[in-house]
Write a protein that holds these residues in place. Structure first.
Motif, PDB file in Angstrom:
ATOM      1  N   PHE A  33      -3.099   7.352  -8.778  1.00 43.55           N
ATOM      2  CA  PHE A  33      -1.768   7.266  -9.180  1.00 43.55           C
ATOM      3  C   PHE A  33      -0.962   8.772  -9.117  1.00 43.55           C
ATOM      4  CE2 PHE A  33      -4.018   3.707 -10.770  1.00 43.55           C
ATOM      5  CZ  PHE A  33      -3.607   2.658 -10.067  1.00 43.55           C
ATOM      6  N   ASP A  35      -0.622   8.161 -16.856  1.00 40.59           N
ATOM      7  CA  ASP A  35      -0.392   6.916 -17.709  1.00 40.59           C
ATOM      8  C   ASP A  35      -1.654   6.125 -18.057  1.00 40.59           C
ATOM      9  OD1 ASP A  35       2.503   7.389 -17.612  1.00 40.59           O
ATOM     10  OD2 ASP A  35       2.769   6.698 -15.573  1.00 40.59           O
ATOM     11  N   ILE A  53      -4.677  -3.364  -8.398  1.00 48.30           N
ATOM     12  CA  ILE A  53      -3.816  -2.691  -9.270  1.00 48.30           C
ATOM     13  C   ILE A  53      -2.996  -1.721  -8.667  1.00 48.30           C
ATOM     14  CG2 ILE A  53      -3.645  -1.184 -11.145  1.00 48.30           C
ATOM     15  CD1 ILE A  53      -5.761  -2.730 -12.619  1.00 48.30           C
ATOM     16  N   LYS A  54      -3.646  -0.987  -7.556  1.00 51.33           N
ATOM     17  CA  LYS A  54      -3.249   0.203  -6.857  1.00 51.33           C
ATOM     18  C   LYS A  54      -2.129  -0.348  -6.112  1.00 51.33           C
ATOM     19  CE  LYS A  54      -2.426   4.011  -4.581  1.00 51.33           C
ATOM     20  NZ  LYS A  54      -1.667   5.239  -5.100  1.00 51.33           N
ATOM     21  N   ALA A  79       0.877  -2.111  -8.192  1.00 53.48           N
ATOM     22  CA  ALA A  79       1.863  -1.037  -8.879  1.00 53.48           C
ATOM     23  C   ALA A  79       2.822  -0.474  -7.642  1.00 53.48           C
ATOM     24  CB  ALA A  79       0.872   0.034  -9.419  1.00 53.48           C
ATOM     25  N   ASN A  80       1.988  -0.140  -6.525  1.00 51.97           N
ATOM     26  CA  ASN A  80       3.139   0.716  -5.625  1.00 51.97           C
ATOM     27  C   ASN A  80       4.034  -0.237  -4.933  1.00 51.97           C
ATOM     28  OD1 ASN A  80       2.103   3.187  -5.911  1.00 51.97           O
ATOM     29  ND2 ASN A  80       0.916   3.226  -4.034  1.00 51.97           N
ATOM     30  N   PHE A 100       5.507  -2.671  -6.511  1.00 46.17           N
ATOM     31  CA  PHE A 100       6.459  -2.998  -7.398  1.00 46.17           C
ATOM     32  C   PHE A 100       7.589  -2.153  -7.411  1.00 46.17           C
ATOM     33  CE2 PHE A 100       8.077  -3.244 -11.814  1.00 46.17           C
ATOM     34  CZ  PHE A 100       8.585  -4.533 -11.792  1.00 46.17           C
ATOM     35  N   LEU A 101       6.927  -0.671  -7.575  1.00 49.50           N
ATOM     36  CA  LEU A 101       7.993   0.413  -7.556  1.00 49.50           C
ATOM     37  C   LEU A 101       8.680   0.508  -6.194  1.00 49.50           C
ATOM     38  CD1 LEU A 101       5.385   3.118  -8.912  1.00 49.50           C
ATOM     39  CD2 LEU A 101       7.154   1.797 -10.336  1.00 49.50           C
TER      40      LEU A 101
END
Length: 441
Positions: free
Chosen positions: A152, A166, A206-207, A210-211, A213-214
């Motif tokens: 990340f 984080d 998860i990876k 997360a990306n 969503f951003l």
């Protein structure tokens, strides 16, 4: 601990250097002898603030070395990280896993004693199980476990992200592998940084989640910005009001010319394909990808309007072409859509970027490179701020306006304001999602 890092690209090099700074003995491996020779000479092939100094310190301490000999690096390692590229496969949007699987085969042949093989590359769900199958098939006698450890790292802030994360995400199948990963990240455990230990599939997901969503947050605020322009609202004030809500947060709500870089375009595409393959379409992600492409097109039209409807015969100074500041990375940068549109429309384009020339010369043919924004603006018809490097945050606007043939600015990162531009002598100023100057151009 003895660690081998396979791949000295952005993720592999930063991770290898930082792990050596944790006190581990790290050997970084790459097939490219020129890259290894440069690293052995202390030359970093990428631009990342602080990386060269950190690398030199750990090489001098004897904890970090570089080689093309994968077998030697793997044979003595307790953990082997695979950190090779997973680019978007041409034609179908899937992540190309050929480099990962080739590395897994090479690692399998060199394993000696119990080893945890850690996938650091961003890979689709199910890849770590395929890596395990590949290693077992290539070397049936190998004593190993696999782990998923997605990165990340933000380009331009990667060292801080690694040293003060984080969270660290670790996917494992056994306590044995979990203990090795805990030893690797012990300096972070001791300082109470969150370590999320989960299964392989969850770590992989998860990876991507997360990306995606951003990327969605960026695209959402860019759509809101377009609406703000029509209704007379200010997207910076809107984003501020939204971001103060703890459920939303202020990060990634900066309107601009669209997202780019090495992660978001590739990972959103891969996640969309994963959803399609499993008959669970990721409609939001697919829409984000489409809208982001449209944002770049909207920026081109904004520039065309500032040039009286045509780029032909105009001189345009572009400040910043990397996808973000503090990196030399040009992958999927908005500039790769916007600058070719200028050149293709007949404009003479001058580019200023503190680190972009190394990659940009090949990717942006037909432009002239300058080191000084004021010289680039001389007799120009339009000034475009495309990447928010610190060097461009405190420009002498009156000096720029006086040098230009027609003082017009497209501030695609909302660094300045219409009032400041007008006061400095600009006859036209456009930003993203805010009121523009009254003008008759």
């Amino acid at each position: 601990m003895q660690i081998a890092m396979i791949g000295t690209g952005y993720v592999g090099l930063v991770s290898g250097v930082c792990l050596s700074d944790f006190g581990h003995d790290v050997i970084c491996v790459d097939r490219d002898p020129r890259k290894i020779e440069a690293l052995q000479a202390g030359k970093v092939p990428i631009y990342e603030p602080g990386l060269e100094q950190l690398m030199a310190r750990n090489v001098e301490a004897g904890r970090l070395s570089f080689t093309t000999e994968l077998s030697e690096a793997v044979a003595g390692a307790e953990a082997v990280f695979i950190a090779v590229g997973t680019p978007t496969r041409r034609g179908d949007g899937h992540a190309d896993l050929s480099y990962v699987m080739a590395a897994a085969e090479d690692v399998a042949k060199a394993l000696n004693g119990f080893t945890v093989v850690v996938t650091k590359s961003t890979v689709p769900v199910g890849t770590n199980r395929k890596v395990k199958q590949t290693i077992a098939k290539t070397n049936p006698d190998a004593d190993f476990e696999v782990a998923s450890n997605p990165e990340f790292l933000r380009e331009g802030a990667a060292i801080d992200d690694f040293m003060k994360p984080d969270r660290v995400v670790v996917g494992v199948q056994s306590q044995r592998a979990a203990e090795v990963m805990q030893d690797i990240y012990r300096p972070l455990y001791l300082r109470d940084f969150p370590i999320v230990t989960t299964d392989l599939e969850s770590a992989e997901m998860i990876k991507y989640a997360a990306n995606a969503f951003l990327a969605t947050k960026i695209t959402f605020i860019n759509e809101i910005a377009a609406l703000c322009e029509r209704v007379g609202a200010d997207v910076k004030e809107v984003a501020k009001g939204m971001g103060l809500d703890g459920r939303i947060g202020k990060l990634f709500l900066h309107a601009g010319p669209g997202y780019g870089g090495s992660c978001f375009p590739k990972d959103t595409s891969a996640l969309a394909r994963i959803g399609q393959d499993h008959a669970v379409p990721q409609n939001i992600v697919e829409t984000v990808m489409r809208v982001n492409d449209g944002v770049k097109t909207r920026m081109v039209e904004k520039l065309r309007d500032l040039c009286d409807g045509t780029f032909n015969g105009k001189t345009v100074a572009v400040l910043g072409v990397t996808f973000k500041p503090n990196t030399d990375d040009m992958r999927d940068a908005p500039s790769l859509t916007i600058v070719p549109a200028l050149v293709g429309g007949g404009a003479k384009v001058r580019v200023v970027d503190p680190q972009g020339k190394r990659e940009g010369e090949a990717l942006l043919p037909g432009v002239n490179w300058h080191d000084d924004p004021y010289k680039a603006a001389n007799k120009a018809d339009l000034l475009v701020i495309l990447t928010e490097w610190n060097e461009f945050r405190a420009l002498d606007l009156p000096k720029l306006a006086k040098r230009m043939a027609t003082p017009r600015m497209a501030d695609l990162r909302n660094i300045y304001s219409a009032r400041d531009a007008r006061k400095a002598g600009f006859e036209a100023y456009e930003s993203v999602g805010r009121k523009s100057m009254d003008n008759n151009h």
